[in-house]
Design a protein around this motif. Sequence first.
Motif, short mmCIF file in Angstrom:
data_model
loop_
_atom_site.label_atom_id
_atom_site.label_comp_id
_atom_site.label_asym_id
_atom_site.label_seq_id
_atom_site.Cartn_x
_atom_site.Cartn_y
_atom_site.Cartn_z
N ALA A 1 3.13 -5.10 38.11
CA ALA A 1 3.07 -4.03 37.11
C ALA A 1 2.13 -4.41 35.95
O ALA A 1 1.52 -3.53 35.35
CB ALA A 1 4.46 -3.73 36.58
N GLU B 1 3.80 -2.16 42.03
CA GLU B 1 5.06 -2.06 41.32
C GLU B 1 5.11 -0.83 40.42
O GLU B 1 6.18 -0.27 40.21
CB GLU B 1 5.29 -3.32 40.48
N ARG B 2 3.96 -0.42 39.87
CA ARG B 2 3.95 0.77 39.00
C ARG B 2 3.84 2.01 39.82
O ARG B 2 2.76 2.36 40.26
CB ARG B 2 2.74 0.80 38.08
N GLN B 3 4.96 2.69 40.02
CA GLN B 3 4.92 3.95 40.77
C GLN B 3 5.91 4.90 40.20
O GLN B 3 6.90 4.62 39.70
CB GLN B 3 5.18 3.70 42.25
#
Length: 116
Positions: free
Chosen positions: A45, A114-116
Amino acid sequence: MADFAMVSGLLMLIFAMVFQLGLTLHVRNTLISCAAEGARLGARADAQPGDGVARARDLIGLSLSSRFAQDVTASTSAVDGVAVVVIRVQAPLPLIGPFGPSEGLDVVGRAFQERQ
């Protein structure tokens, strides 16, 4: 005496071929591992996919040689709607010892972002 010379030459050739196959598989597996580790770092992230390229290059340089880390690229793609970081390594194929044609090996490491 002549039989020993002929058989030993053949056995040495077979040994060299098996050794070279083992070296090639070792290089391929190490490149896959380094690409996957770079993709995992680039998918964090707090990181960018380019960070994974630097990590993969460092790991390849430490594990094998910087000669194998000349062409490392990062991209993002989607798999079933999920963002994925892709690290691609194109390296020489070791055919005669560690030397061989450039861009003979093409390996890919992937990791979900990780960033979703």
